[in-house]
Write a protein that holds these residues in place. Structure first.
Motif, PDB file in Angstrom:
ATOM      1  N   ILE A 206       0.843  -1.202   0.000  1.00  0.00           N
ATOM      2  CA  ILE A 206       0.000   0.000   0.000  1.00  0.00           C
ATOM      3  C   ILE A 206       0.873   1.245   0.000  1.00  0.00           C
ATOM      4  O   ILE A 206       0.601   2.211  -0.707  1.00  0.00           O
ATOM      5  CB  ILE A 206      -0.941  -0.001   1.224  1.00  0.00           C
TER       6      ILE A 206
ATOM      7  N   SER B 237       2.078   2.619  -3.363  1.00  0.00           N
ATOM      8  CA  SER B 237       1.138   3.258  -4.276  1.00  0.00           C
ATOM      9  C   SER B 237       0.722   4.653  -3.815  1.00  0.00           C
ATOM     10  O   SER B 237      -0.020   5.338  -4.516  1.00  0.00           O
ATOM     11  CB  SER B 237      -0.099   2.384  -4.435  1.00  0.00           C
TER      12      SER B 237
ATOM     13  N   GLN C 221      -6.608   7.126  -2.214  1.00  0.00           N
ATOM     14  CA  GLN C 221      -6.238   5.830  -2.763  1.00  0.00           C
ATOM     15  C   GLN C 221      -7.336   4.803  -2.494  1.00  0.00           C
ATOM     16  O   GLN C 221      -7.692   4.023  -3.369  1.00  0.00           O
ATOM     17  CB  GLN C 221      -4.916   5.362  -2.136  1.00  0.00           C
ATOM     18  N   PHE C 222      -7.908   4.825  -1.288  1.00  0.00           N
ATOM     19  CA  PHE C 222      -8.930   3.846  -0.951  1.00  0.00           C
ATOM     20  C   PHE C 222     -10.275   4.170  -1.574  1.00  0.00           C
ATOM     21  O   PHE C 222     -11.079   3.265  -1.812  1.00  0.00           O
ATOM     22  CB  PHE C 222      -9.036   3.660   0.563  1.00  0.00           C
TER      23      PHE C 222
ATOM     24  N   SER D  92     -10.645   5.315  -4.657  1.00  0.00           N
ATOM     25  CA  SER D  92     -10.555   4.731  -5.997  1.00  0.00           C
ATOM     26  C   SER D  92     -10.578   3.212  -5.922  1.00  0.00           C
ATOM     27  O   SER D  92     -11.147   2.544  -6.782  1.00  0.00           O
ATOM     28  CB  SER D  92      -9.310   5.228  -6.722  1.00  0.00           C
ATOM     29  N   PHE D  93      -9.998   2.624  -4.872  1.00  0.00           N
ATOM     30  CA  PHE D  93     -10.020   1.179  -4.680  1.00  0.00           C
ATOM     31  C   PHE D  93     -11.450   0.694  -4.464  1.00  0.00           C
ATOM     32  O   PHE D  93     -11.863  -0.317  -5.027  1.00  0.00           O
ATOM     33  CB  PHE D  93      -9.136   0.792  -3.491  1.00  0.00           C
ATOM     34  N   ASP D  94     -12.231   1.430  -3.643  1.00  0.00           N
ATOM     35  CA  ASP D  94     -13.616   1.054  -3.381  1.00  0.00           C
ATOM     36  C   ASP D  94     -14.450   1.109  -4.655  1.00  0.00           C
ATOM     37  O   ASP D  94     -15.303   0.256  -4.881  1.00  0.00           O
ATOM     38  CB  ASP D  94     -14.233   1.962  -2.313  1.00  0.00           C
TER      39      ASP D  94
ATOM     40  N   LEU E 136     -13.567  -1.933  -6.736  1.00  0.00           N
ATOM     41  CA  LEU E 136     -14.129  -3.130  -6.120  1.00  0.00           C
ATOM     42  C   LEU E 136     -15.628  -3.200  -6.362  1.00  0.00           C
ATOM     43  O   LEU E 136     -16.155  -4.254  -6.719  1.00  0.00           O
ATOM     44  CB  LEU E 136     -13.829  -3.154  -4.618  1.00  0.00           C
TER      45      LEU E 136
END
Length: 102
Positions: free
Chosen positions: A34, A37, A54-55, A57-59, A62
């Motif tokens: 992590i 990135s 970052q999270f 965009s990750f969510d 997903l």
């Protein structure tokens, strides 16, 4: 900074030390995958914002993957109907956890 008083200089030095220690603590508790990135920041507040972005965009990625998986699911007889329904419910629950209602 020459015109600053001694108390202002001391406060700034104390803030700088606190910021540096906060960054060290945060970085030491984040896994290397992590950490790589996330862009390098010199302020703890900016580093926390970068982690949050970052999270987000990750969510989104997903959620997109889960929606596609759920919409493409078909019962093909390879497993029981009960297992198929449980898998669909699991995906729906994960989407609800991301605050996406189906």
């Amino acid at each position: 900074m020459e015109s600053s008083s001694l108390t202002e200089k001391a406060s700034y030095e104390q803030w700088e030390r606190s910021n540096r220690l906060s960054l060290i603590l945060i970085k030491s508790h984040i896994s290397k995958g992590i950490r790589g990135s996330i862009p390098n920041c010199h302020k703890a507040k900016n580093f926390m914002k970068a982690i949050e972005e970052q999270f987000i965009s990750f969510d989104k990625a997903l959620a997109s993957t889960l929606i596609k998986r759920l919409s493409d699911m078909r019962h093909n007889g390879s497993k029981s109907v009960h297992e198929h329904i449980m898998e669909m419910r699991d995906i729906a629950a994960r989407l609800r956890g991301l605050e996406i209602e189906i």
